[in-house]
Write an enzyme that holds these catalytic residues in place. Structure first.
Site, PDB file in Angstrom:
ATOM      1  CG  HIS A   1      -2.126  -0.674   1.273  1.00  0.00           C
ATOM      2  ND1 HIS A   1      -2.607  -1.330   2.379  1.00  0.00           N
ATOM      3  CD2 HIS A   1      -3.063  -0.840   0.297  1.00  0.00           C
ATOM      4  CE1 HIS A   1      -3.778  -1.883   2.095  1.00  0.00           C
ATOM      5  NE2 HIS A   1      -4.076  -1.611   0.836  1.00  0.00           N
TER       6      HIS A   1
ATOM      7  CB  CYS B   1      -2.800   0.469   8.599  1.00  0.00           C
ATOM      8  SG  CYS B   1      -1.405   0.198   7.531  1.00  0.00           S
TER       9      CYS B   1
HETATM   10  N1  ARG Z   1      -4.098  -7.105   6.538  1.00  0.00           N
HETATM   11  C1  ARG Z   1      -4.433  -5.893   5.891  1.00  0.00           C
HETATM   12  C2  ARG Z   1      -4.388  -6.078   4.378  1.00  0.00           C
HETATM   13  O1  ARG Z   1      -3.496  -6.725   3.911  1.00  0.00           O
HETATM   14  C3  ARG Z   1      -3.541  -4.780   6.321  1.00  0.00           C
HETATM   15  C4  ARG Z   1      -3.941  -3.459   5.787  1.00  0.00           C
HETATM   16  C5  ARG Z   1      -2.992  -2.380   6.160  1.00  0.00           C
HETATM   17  N2  ARG Z   1      -3.532  -1.115   5.861  1.00  0.00           N
HETATM   18  C6  ARG Z   1      -2.880  -0.124   5.275  1.00  0.00           C
HETATM   19  N3  ARG Z   1      -3.471   1.025   5.144  1.00  0.00           N
HETATM   20  N4  ARG Z   1      -1.677  -0.303   4.778  1.00  0.00           N
HETATM   21  O2  ARG Z   1      -5.216  -5.588   3.661  1.00  0.00           O
END
Ligand code: ARG
Length: 275
Positions: free
Chosen positions: A174, A268
């Protein structure tokens, strides 16, 4: 080097308690389903993060956690708002799909213009907004989750230029794992997480950026929340804390070890609401 004083701007955030947080599936390289999370510790750490934000004078709204959605604590992924308009999320993985409706319901209760997305996008996980950069600029990531078509869609819905950046390292899947806004006009980022061309774009647009290294990225140090003065980082991010301090900001560290098991950290867990 001397800097003008870094002033905070009071923010409104949205968070979701990790009441049903588990690592039940693996959709990023950090998730290991064989190591159980400690739900009580996760909740305690999350509460401390929320209290840190409210103690700094910010408002934190809460979203109810839903059973069956173990990643809902990562509230940043649920939508992306700019000046009262909300671009809804559409998750890539079916395990998280229902989170989008929970976020949409939250915005239905307030003075927001909500736009349902056509294209896959994971909200503020892959979008960042810099209101004072070039008159208001959106940075957007693609490569692992958000469809590049969502970048054009966001530009049409939000009416701000969107700069597309290509992520190339699966560990930094991300945008918010590799780049963060430090204030209304400046960023910090880990160059190697981006394609060579995207690195060039970032150098051109942000010559004063705070540059992070692999150690910072691995610590999830880029996954920070800043109010323009206070930079909230996890406790592993000590080197990054010193980098932002050298740039005139005030690092504030919070322990978030349990959330890292799901592949996330401070940012996150926090969506910024921009009414
Ligand atoms: N387990 C989640 C996923 O893989 C973690 C999300 C993390 N969020 C972020 N904004 N980077 O989607």
């Amino acid at each position: 080097m001397s800097y003008t004083e870094r002033l905070p701007r009071i923010r409104t955030y949205l968070m979701c308690p990790p009441e049903h947080f588990r690592v039940e599936y693996a959709i990023n390289p950090w998730m290991d389903t064989t190591v159980p999370v400690d739900p009580a510790l996760a909740l305690k750490q999350w509460q401390l993060l929320r209290d840190t934000l409210t103690d700094l004078g910010h408002t934190v709204h809460l979203l109810d956690a839903r059973p069956g959605l173990p990643d809902m604590v990562y509230a940043a992924n649920g939508a992306f708002s700019v000046d009262g308009t909300v671009y809804g999320a559409r998750f890539k993985h079916p395990q998280r799909a229902d989170e989008a409706a929970a976020h949409q319901l939250f915005y239905a209760g307030g003075p927001w213009t909500f736009a349902d997305p056509v294209h896959v996008n994971e909200g503020e996980g892959d979008f960042a907004y810099l209101p004072a950069a070039y008159g208001g600029l959106i940075l957007a990531g693609h490569g692992f989750r958000t469809d590049p078509a969502a970048h054009a869609e966001a530009q049409e819905i939000l009416g701000r230029p969107v700069i597309s950046l290509k992520l190339v390292d699966p560990a930094y899947y991300h945008l918010d794992t590799a780049l963060a806004a430090l204030d209304d006009r400046n960023i910090t980022y880990y160059p190697e997480a981006f394609s060579a061309s995207s690195q060039r774009v970032l150098r051109q647009l942000f010559p004063d950026a705070v540059i992070a290294d692999r150690t910072d990225a691995e610590a999830f140090a880029l996954n920070l929340v800043s109010d323009g003065r206070h930079v909230i980082l996890n406790t592993d991010s000590t080197a990054m804390g010193e980098k932002v301090r050298a740039a005139g900001y005030l690092p504030v560290h919070v322990e978030l070890s349990e959330l890292k098991r799901g592949g996330g950290s401070v940012k996150c867990a926090v969506a910024e609401l921009r009414p």
